[in-house]
Design an enzyme around this catalytic site. Structure first.
Site, PDB file in Angstrom:
ATOM      1  N   GLU A 129      37.425   9.522  14.345  1.00 35.59           N
ATOM      2  CA  GLU A 129      37.322  10.910  13.901  1.00 35.59           C
ATOM      3  C   GLU A 129      37.563  11.898  14.735  1.00 35.59           C
ATOM      4  OE1 GLU A 129      37.333  13.123  11.610  1.00 35.59           O
ATOM      5  OE2 GLU A 129      37.391  11.689   9.735  1.00 35.59           O
ATOM      6  N   HIS A 145      31.250  12.966   2.914  1.00 36.31           N
ATOM      7  CA  HIS A 145      31.726  13.373   2.020  1.00 36.31           C
ATOM      8  C   HIS A 145      31.671  12.479   0.588  1.00 36.31           C
ATOM      9  CE1 HIS A 145      35.262  15.144   4.427  1.00 36.31           C
ATOM     10  NE2 HIS A 145      34.169  15.588   4.551  1.00 36.31           N
ATOM     11  N   ASP A 205       0.599  -1.260  -0.038  1.00 34.09           N
ATOM     12  CA  ASP A 205      -0.282   0.097  -0.094  1.00 34.09           C
ATOM     13  C   ASP A 205       0.861   1.218   0.193  1.00 34.09           C
ATOM     14  OD1 ASP A 205      -1.489   2.032   0.613  1.00 34.09           O
ATOM     15  OD2 ASP A 205      -2.244   1.324   2.589  1.00 34.09           O
ATOM     16  N   ARG A 213      32.236  17.875  -0.133  1.00 31.66           N
ATOM     17  CA  ARG A 213      32.306  17.663   1.341  1.00 31.66           C
ATOM     18  C   ARG A 213      31.277  18.405   1.968  1.00 31.66           C
ATOM     19  NH1 ARG A 213      37.420  16.973   3.023  1.00 31.66           N
ATOM     20  NH2 ARG A 213      36.948  18.156   5.315  1.00 31.66           N
ATOM     21  N   GLU A 232      35.699  15.397  -4.457  1.00 33.29           N
ATOM     22  CA  GLU A 232      35.185  15.139  -3.351  1.00 33.29           C
ATOM     23  C   GLU A 232      34.335  16.036  -2.964  1.00 33.29           C
ATOM     24  OE1 GLU A 232      37.518  15.995   0.352  1.00 33.29           O
ATOM     25  OE2 GLU A 232      36.854  14.211   1.118  1.00 33.29           O
ATOM     26  N   GLU A 243      30.185   9.376   8.218  1.00 34.80           N
ATOM     27  CA  GLU A 243      30.846   9.513   9.804  1.00 34.80           C
ATOM     28  C   GLU A 243      29.962   9.580  10.716  1.00 34.80           C
ATOM     29  OE1 GLU A 243      34.499  12.717   8.954  1.00 34.80           O
ATOM     30  OE2 GLU A 243      32.455  13.334   9.488  1.00 34.80           O
ATOM     31  N   ARG A 285      40.904  21.816   2.645  1.00 39.52           N
ATOM     32  CA  ARG A 285      39.678  21.316   3.306  1.00 39.52           C
ATOM     33  C   ARG A 285      38.543  22.227   3.552  1.00 39.52           C
ATOM     34  NH1 ARG A 285      40.768  15.541   4.968  1.00 39.52           N
ATOM     35  NH2 ARG A 285      42.803  15.130   4.004  1.00 39.52           N
ATOM     36  N   GLU A 340      32.077   8.825   2.313  1.00 40.90           N
ATOM     37  CA  GLU A 340      32.788   8.517   3.626  1.00 40.90           C
ATOM     38  C   GLU A 340      32.019   8.825   4.799  1.00 40.90           C
ATOM     39  OE1 GLU A 340      36.780  10.823   3.502  1.00 40.90           O
ATOM     40  OE2 GLU A 340      36.144  11.297   1.538  1.00 40.90           O
ATOM     41  N   GLU A 395      34.571   7.018  11.489  1.00 39.64           N
ATOM     42  CA  GLU A 395      34.480   6.916   9.940  1.00 39.64           C
ATOM     43  C   GLU A 395      34.809   5.608   9.502  1.00 39.64           C
ATOM     44  OE1 GLU A 395      35.917  10.308   7.920  1.00 39.64           O
ATOM     45  OE2 GLU A 395      36.331   8.971   6.253  1.00 39.64           O
TER      46      GLU A 395
HETATM   47  N1  LIG Z   1      37.902   6.977  -9.168  1.00 33.80           N
HETATM   48  C1  LIG Z   1      37.273   7.272  -8.150  1.00 33.80           C
HETATM   49  N2  LIG Z   1      35.788   7.590  -8.002  1.00 33.80           N
HETATM   50  C2  LIG Z   1      35.201   7.516  -7.097  1.00 33.80           C
HETATM   51  N3  LIG Z   1      35.608   7.601  -5.597  1.00 33.80           N
HETATM   52  C3  LIG Z   1      36.684   7.049  -5.515  1.00 33.80           C
HETATM   53  C4  LIG Z   1      37.685   6.900  -6.625  1.00 33.80           C
HETATM   54  N4  LIG Z   1      38.885   6.329  -6.301  1.00 33.80           N
HETATM   55  C5  LIG Z   1      38.888   6.314  -5.159  1.00 33.80           C
HETATM   56  N5  LIG Z   1      37.364   6.733  -4.584  1.00 33.80           N
HETATM   57  C6  LIG Z   1      37.098   6.359  -3.151  1.00 33.80           C
HETATM   58  O1  LIG Z   1      37.354   7.868  -2.437  1.00 33.80           O
HETATM   59  C7  LIG Z   1      37.265   7.499  -1.054  1.00 33.80           C
HETATM   60  C8  LIG Z   1      38.432   7.916  -0.224  1.00 33.80           C
HETATM   61  O2  LIG Z   1      38.329   8.011   0.890  1.00 33.80           O
HETATM   62  P1  LIG Z   1      39.558   8.582   1.887  1.00 33.80           P
HETATM   63  O3  LIG Z   1      38.986   8.483   3.374  1.00 33.80           O
HETATM   64  O4  LIG Z   1      40.688   8.042   1.467  1.00 33.80           O
HETATM   65  O5  LIG Z   1      39.509  10.043   1.144  1.00 33.80           O
HETATM   66  P2  LIG Z   1      39.929  11.410   2.041  1.00 33.80           P
HETATM   67  O6  LIG Z   1      38.927  12.455   1.769  1.00 33.80           O
HETATM   68  O7  LIG Z   1      41.384  11.679   1.778  1.00 33.80           O
HETATM   69  O8  LIG Z   1      39.531  11.023   3.672  1.00 33.80           O
HETATM   70  P3  LIG Z   1      39.201  12.460   4.788  1.00 33.80           P
HETATM   71  O9  LIG Z   1      38.307  13.366   4.004  1.00 33.80           O
HETATM   72  O10 LIG Z   1      38.523  11.504   6.109  1.00 33.80           O
HETATM   73  O11 LIG Z   1      40.552  12.880   5.312  1.00 33.80           O
HETATM   74  C9  LIG Z   1      37.014   5.963  -1.074  1.00 33.80           C
HETATM   75  O12 LIG Z   1      35.561   5.529  -0.777  1.00 33.80           O
HETATM   76  C10 LIG Z   1      37.527   5.413  -2.366  1.00 33.80           C
HETATM   77  O13 LIG Z   1      37.200   4.095  -2.893  1.00 33.80           O
HETATM   78  N1  LIG Z   2      33.795  15.917  10.244  1.00 38.94           N
HETATM   79  C1  LIG Z   2      34.097  16.779   9.171  1.00 38.94           C
HETATM   80  C2  LIG Z   2      35.170  16.195   7.993  1.00 38.94           C
HETATM   81  C3  LIG Z   2      36.322  15.639   8.590  1.00 38.94           C
HETATM   82  C4  LIG Z   2      37.046  15.000   7.623  1.00 38.94           C
HETATM   83  O1  LIG Z   2      37.787  15.714   6.773  1.00 38.94           O
HETATM   84  O2  LIG Z   2      37.146  13.852   7.422  1.00 38.94           O
HETATM   85  C5  LIG Z   2      32.760  17.087   8.529  1.00 38.94           C
HETATM   86  O3  LIG Z   2      31.891  17.497   9.239  1.00 38.94           O
HETATM   87  O4  LIG Z   2      32.879  17.148   7.207  1.00 38.94           O
HETATM   88 MG   LIG Z   3      37.313  13.295   2.825  1.00 40.67          MG
HETATM   89 MG   LIG Z   4      36.367  11.990   7.485  1.00 43.42          MG
END
Ligand SMILES: Nc1ncnc2c1ncn2[C@@H]1O[C@H](COP(=O)(O)OP(=O)(O)OP(=O)(O)O)[C@@H](O)[C@H]1O
Ligand SMILES: N[C@@H](CCC(=O)O)C(=O)O
Ligand SMILES: [Mg+2]
Ligand SMILES: [Mg+2]
Length: 444
Positions: A189, A245, A53, A335, A333, A134, A316, A132, A196
């Protein structure tokens, strides 16, 4: 190519003594819904004959048009490792169909498939996501209710004995691995009680299914450790909030379309157009990537969460970071996204924004390699850096005025989403919060 056939599933169910199957889907607000069927009904479910439903599901349909069908995606077959004594429990993630056999437009998973089709028409084969997520772990009280008491005082990358969440986190990782996840890293974290776990990227649809499964596993295992896991974006004032992220890349026939070894920063034109599209539409898709009142308590300066629309290959503080890896791992990424987002809807609007940049060959502004948190407002204006919305109400207004992002949700979801979120905002707006009494009760 499909991973499992109908026959594979019937055989695996028999060999593994599966007694119940959970048919799962996700509603517009991102909540996982499920109906459990006994094994005797499995063939019927595999024939797409299971009805439910739809009018009882938030934001789906009105009572006059309530019959909906669940079409299981066979590739999502998984047997849960924590199965009961009475036999094993498996799950299948389903798409929702109308009685006339057409995909239901209010199903976030169908909607993502629709936007992915648009991507394929532009010549790309895959949209990849590495999330990623958290989360915080809080202690449960003797009645099993969550408290605000954390179970550790750890910080970034800390080790036990400060990190009492370590055993719980390890159990979560083991369960996920048993379910076929490839875990890349797991760590404490920055904030006390915050963790994380990162798993390997996959195509958008699979990755969104994985996020939903991930949340279920984290909550289930935490409970076994006397803990409550929460994906609420900012449970505590004054410390980091929880983000999710999104690492994104587009592939063409197994090649990463964001990588160009001869270009500046080794980023292809496709990557630059994609980044420009994300930046252009960022303020409008924020209501979808950060969909709760609480989401906006996280998007403030100083806690590694972005509050300005910019990109960087280095720091970042901006909305988009380009991690250092290149080749197959070239990615951007995003964020701002937080784990209260419905991942299917978040991916649909992010893809739509990026594709708009590609279609219109948009050029991104220069990257901002300084810490934006410490820039003066005048400096930000000079660099053309705008703010992300500061409240859910602002974010909803910006969403309503953007046709591209609206189209990323489709009319049905757009309308239901706005309705539900305006009610949520209005409830928050009219409640008298403890902070107001603290400030005003004696002052006036
Ligand atoms: N080509 C791609 N496309 C999309 N995602 C990818 C690719 N290559 C790697 N990744 C993914 O990106 C993510 C990287 O996570 P990681 O924690 O290393 O990143 P980070 O941003 O450096 O960490 P943080 O922000 O926590 O410091 C993983 O899930 C990985 O599988
Ligand atoms: N916890 C942070 C990110 C920390 C990190 O770079 O992994 C957020 O709110 O996005
Ligand atoms: Mg990250
Ligand atoms: Mg993180």
């Amino acid at each position: 190519m499909a991973k499992y056939s109908r026959e594979d599933i019937l055989r695996m169910a028999k060999e593994e003594n599966v007694k119940f199957i959970r048919l799962q889907f996700t509603d517009i607000l991102g909540t996982i819904k499920n109906v459990e069927i006994p094994i005797s009904q499995l063939e019927k479910a595999l024939d797409n004959k299971m009805m439910f439903d739809g009018s009882s599901i938030e934001g789906f349909v009105r009572i006059e048009e309530s019959d909906m069908y669940l079409y299981p995606d066979l590739d999502t077959w998984v047997i849960f490792p924590w199965t009961a004594e009475k036999g094993k429990v498996a799950r299948l993630i389903c798409d929702i169909y109308n009685p006339d056999g057409t995909p239901f437009a209010g199903d976030p998973r169908n909607n993502l498939k629709r936007v992915l089709k648009e991507m394929k028409e532009l010549g790309f084969t895959d949209f990849n996501l590495g999330p990623e997520p958290e989360f915080f772990l809080f202690k449960l009280d003797e009645k099993g209710e969550p408290t605000l008491e954390l179970n550790d005082k750890g910080g970034y990358f800390d080790l036990a004995p400060t990190d009492l969440g370590e055993n719980c986190r390890r159990d979560i990782v083991l369960e996920l691995e048993e379910m076929g996840f490839e875990i890349e890293a797991s760590h404490h974290e920055v904030a006390p009680g915050q963790h994380e776990i990162d798993f390997k990227y996959a195509d958008a649809l699979t990755a969104c299914d994985n996020i939903q499964t991930f949340k279920l596993v984290v909550k289930t295992i935490a409970r076994k450790h006397g803990l409550h896991a929460t994906f609420m974006p900012k449970p505590l004032f004054g410390v980091n909030g929880s983000g999710m992220h999104m690492n994104l890349s587009l592939f063409k026939n197994g090649e990463n379309a964001f990588y160009d070894p001869n270009a500046d920063l080794k980023l292809s034109d496709t990557a630059r157009h994609f980044i420009a599209g994300i930046l252009k539409h960022a303020t409008s898709f924020t209501a979808v990537t950060n969909p709760t009142v609480n989401s906006y308590k996280r998007l403030v300066p100083g806690y590694e969460a972005p509050c300005y629309v910019a990109w960087s290959a280095q720091n970042r503080s901006p909305l988009i970071r380009i991690p250092a890896s290149r080749g197959m791992s070239t990615r951007c990424e995003i964020r701002s996204v937080d784990p209260s987002a419905n991942p299917y809807l978040a991916m649909a609007v992010l893809l739509k924004a990026g594709l708009d940049g590609i279609k219109n060959k948009l050029t991104p502004p220069a990257p901002v390699d300084r810490n934006i948190y410490v820039m003066k407002p005048e400096e930000r204006i000079e660099e053309g850096i705008v703010d992300l919305p500061a409240t859910l109400a602002q974010a909803l207004e910006l969403l309503k005025n953007n046709e591209v992002i609206k189209d990323g949700l489709g009319e049905h979801i757009f309308e239901r989403f706005i309705d539900a979120k305006e009610i949520e905002w209005d409830m928050f707006r009219t409640v008298v919060h403890p902070w107001e009494r603290e400030q005003y009760l004696t002052m006036y």
